[in-house]
Design a protein around this motif. Structure first.
Motif, short mmCIF file in Angstrom:
data_model
loop_
_atom_site.label_atom_id
_atom_site.label_comp_id
_atom_site.label_asym_id
_atom_site.label_seq_id
_atom_site.Cartn_x
_atom_site.Cartn_y
_atom_site.Cartn_z
N HIS A 69 -4.13 2.78 -1.74
CA HIS A 69 -3.74 3.79 -0.76
C HIS A 69 -3.61 3.18 0.64
CE1 HIS A 69 -4.45 7.31 -3.40
NE2 HIS A 69 -5.41 6.56 -3.92
N ASP A 70 -2.65 3.65 1.39
CA ASP A 70 -2.50 3.29 2.79
C ASP A 70 -3.64 3.95 3.58
OD1 ASP A 70 -1.79 2.95 5.43
OD2 ASP A 70 0.26 3.67 5.19
N THR A 71 -4.44 3.15 4.26
CA THR A 71 -5.60 3.70 4.97
C THR A 71 -5.19 4.70 6.05
OG1 THR A 71 -5.56 1.77 6.44
CG2 THR A 71 -7.02 1.67 4.55
N ALA A 72 -4.08 4.44 6.72
CA ALA A 72 -3.68 5.32 7.82
C ALA A 72 -3.27 6.70 7.33
CB ALA A 72 -2.54 4.69 8.60
N ALA A 73 -2.79 6.78 6.09
CA ALA A 73 -2.28 8.04 5.57
C ALA A 73 -3.25 8.74 4.63
CB ALA A 73 -0.96 7.80 4.84
N PHE A 74 -4.30 8.06 4.23
CA PHE A 74 -5.12 8.55 3.12
C PHE A 74 -5.80 9.88 3.43
CE2 PHE A 74 -8.71 8.62 0.18
CZ PHE A 74 -8.13 8.17 -0.98
N GLY A 119 -10.00 7.44 5.76
CA GLY A 119 -9.70 7.10 4.38
C GLY A 119 -9.96 5.66 4.04
N PRO A 120 -10.09 5.39 2.73
CA PRO A 120 -10.39 4.06 2.24
C PRO A 120 -9.14 3.22 2.00
CG PRO A 120 -10.42 5.60 0.44
CD PRO A 120 -10.13 6.40 1.68
N THR A 121 -9.34 1.97 1.63
CA THR A 121 -8.23 1.08 1.35
C THR A 121 -7.82 1.11 -0.08
OG1 THR A 121 -9.75 -0.76 0.97
CG2 THR A 121 -8.87 -0.47 3.19
N ALA A 152 1.37 14.85 -3.97
CA ALA A 152 2.10 13.65 -4.36
C ALA A 152 1.26 12.71 -5.21
CB ALA A 152 2.60 12.92 -3.11
N ILE A 153 -0.02 12.56 -4.87
CA ILE A 153 -0.88 11.66 -5.64
C ILE A 153 -1.11 12.22 -7.04
CG2 ILE A 153 -3.18 10.62 -5.79
CD1 ILE A 153 -3.23 10.58 -2.73
N ARG A 154 -1.39 13.51 -7.11
CA ARG A 154 -1.58 14.14 -8.42
C ARG A 154 -0.32 14.01 -9.28
NH1 ARG A 154 -4.94 18.24 -10.54
NH2 ARG A 154 -5.95 18.55 -8.52
N ARG A 155 0.83 14.24 -8.69
CA ARG A 155 2.08 14.13 -9.44
C ARG A 155 2.32 12.70 -9.91
NH1 ARG A 155 6.67 14.56 -7.49
NH2 ARG A 155 6.28 14.45 -5.24
N CYS A 156 1.97 11.73 -9.07
CA CYS A 156 2.16 10.33 -9.43
C CYS A 156 1.25 9.93 -10.58
CB CYS A 156 1.91 9.45 -8.21
SG CYS A 156 2.30 7.71 -8.47
N ILE A 157 -0.02 10.30 -10.51
CA ILE A 157 -0.96 9.98 -11.59
C ILE A 157 -0.50 10.62 -12.89
CG2 ILE A 157 -3.31 10.32 -12.42
CD1 ILE A 157 -4.22 10.07 -9.49
N ALA A 158 -0.10 11.89 -12.83
CA ALA A 158 0.35 12.58 -14.03
C ALA A 158 1.60 11.92 -14.61
CB ALA A 158 0.63 14.05 -13.72
N ALA A 208 0.84 -1.19 0.00
CA ALA A 208 0.00 0.00 0.00
C ALA A 208 0.87 1.25 0.00
CB ALA A 208 -0.91 0.00 1.23
N LEU A 209 0.38 2.30 -0.62
CA LEU A 209 1.15 3.53 -0.83
C LEU A 209 0.74 4.63 0.13
CD1 LEU A 209 0.82 3.55 -4.72
CD2 LEU A 209 2.88 2.93 -3.45
N ASP A 210 1.73 5.25 0.78
CA ASP A 210 1.45 6.46 1.56
C ASP A 210 1.99 7.67 0.77
OD1 ASP A 210 4.22 6.48 1.91
OD2 ASP A 210 4.13 5.86 4.01
N GLY A 211 1.91 8.84 1.36
CA GLY A 211 2.28 10.04 0.63
C GLY A 211 3.71 10.03 0.14
N ALA A 212 4.64 9.60 1.00
CA ALA A 212 6.05 9.57 0.61
C ALA A 212 6.28 8.61 -0.55
CB ALA A 212 6.92 9.19 1.80
N MET A 213 5.57 7.49 -0.52
CA MET A 213 5.74 6.50 -1.59
C MET A 213 5.14 7.00 -2.90
SD MET A 213 4.96 3.03 0.59
CE MET A 213 5.25 1.88 -0.75
N PHE A 214 4.00 7.68 -2.84
CA PHE A 214 3.45 8.29 -4.06
C PHE A 214 4.45 9.27 -4.66
CE2 PHE A 214 -0.92 7.02 -2.79
CZ PHE A 214 -1.39 6.62 -4.03
N GLY A 215 5.06 10.09 -3.80
CA GLY A 215 6.03 11.06 -4.29
C GLY A 215 7.25 10.39 -4.90
N ALA A 216 7.74 9.34 -4.24
CA ALA A 216 8.91 8.63 -4.76
C ALA A 216 8.59 7.89 -6.06
CB ALA A 216 9.42 7.65 -3.71
#
Length: 243
Positions: A65-70, A240-242, A81-87, A27-35
């Motif tokens: 998405h990581d539920t704890a960070a979502f 947040g969701p899973t 980070a999520i927007r940048r990752c999707i783009a 599962a991805l948290d904010g730092a992982m989305f950015g990386a």
């Protein structure tokens, strides 16, 4: 790259990106989305990279998405980070190969719509749980999924949120092939290497033409989805969701 849970290996023109958080089904948290966004941009800008291979570590591909960070990540700002990752997925000019086993849920499923070849293990289960969570899909799924699997299948998968087996995904053309889990990564590496050995300009031009050939771009769908998610997620969940 300062996020150790996104790993990078470059070899013979292929950049292999690993999602390395097996204890959380990757599962991805904010730092992982950015990386992950940074890794995809690195592939885009590096003239020595001619193909990208994405895989999960351990038995699962990505549980979304990581539920704890979502909850803390929404609403998404313009540089989120999520927007940048999707783009970064949508704008990647180089072929993308995905090796998938186990859980591919939410973003872990929708990101595959930007892949050119998807090998799925027999254990793979896809889920698009967005409607159950009171939100809409992301990563351009509302534009891209019907093109790949057909209108009725896309409606079923996105509205019901039910489990979709690897065999069903293959019947509808969501994945390229299904094989034993133990063979998936090796087969994906072989396919990525073959693409990396072809004329690079021709492959990138073909990908651009395929994207431009649709009536509504994935980027337009992504912006619409993000606008809805920025409203719906704060309204529906504090944790947040899973997916």
């Amino acid at each position: 790259m300062i996020e150790s849970r996104i790993t990078l290996v470059r070899n013979d023109g292929v950049l292999t990106i690993g999602i390395n958080r097996p204890d959380k089904r990757n599962a991805l948290d904010g730092a992982m989305f950015g990386a992950l966004a940074n890794a995809l941009r690195l592939a885009q800008d590096d003239p020595q990279v001619h193909c990208v291979l994405l895989h999960g570590t351990g038995p699962h591909f990505c549980a979304g998405h990581d539920t704890a960070a979502f909850g803390a990540l929404w609403p998404q700002p313009a540089d989120g980070a999520i927007r940048r990752c999707i783009a970064a997925f949508a704008e990647q000019p180089k072929p993308l190969v995905a090796a998938v086993t186990g859980a591919a849920v939410g973003f872990g499923a929708t990101l595959l719509l930007h892949a050119d070849w998807v090998a799925a293990g027999e254990s793979t289960v896809f889920r698009f749980p967005f409607a159950d969570l009171g939100i809409v899909p992301e990563a351009g799924a509302t534009a891209l999924l019907a093109r790949r699997v057909g209108d009725l299948a896309a409606r079923d998968w996105l509205l019901s949120g039910r489990r979709v087996t690897a065999a069903e995904a293959l019947r509808h053309g969501f994945v390229s092939c299904v094989m034993p889990d133990s063979d998936v990564l090796a087969a994906s590496r072989d396919y990525a290497a073959r693409l990396a050995g072809k004329p690079h300009g021709a492959l990138q031009s073909t990908r651009r033409l395929l994207l431009a050939g649709s009536s509504r771009s994935a980027l337009e769908a992504i912006e619409d989805e993000l606008a809805h998610l920025n409203v719906l997620i704060p309204e529906n969940s504090t944790e947040g969701p899973t997916g």
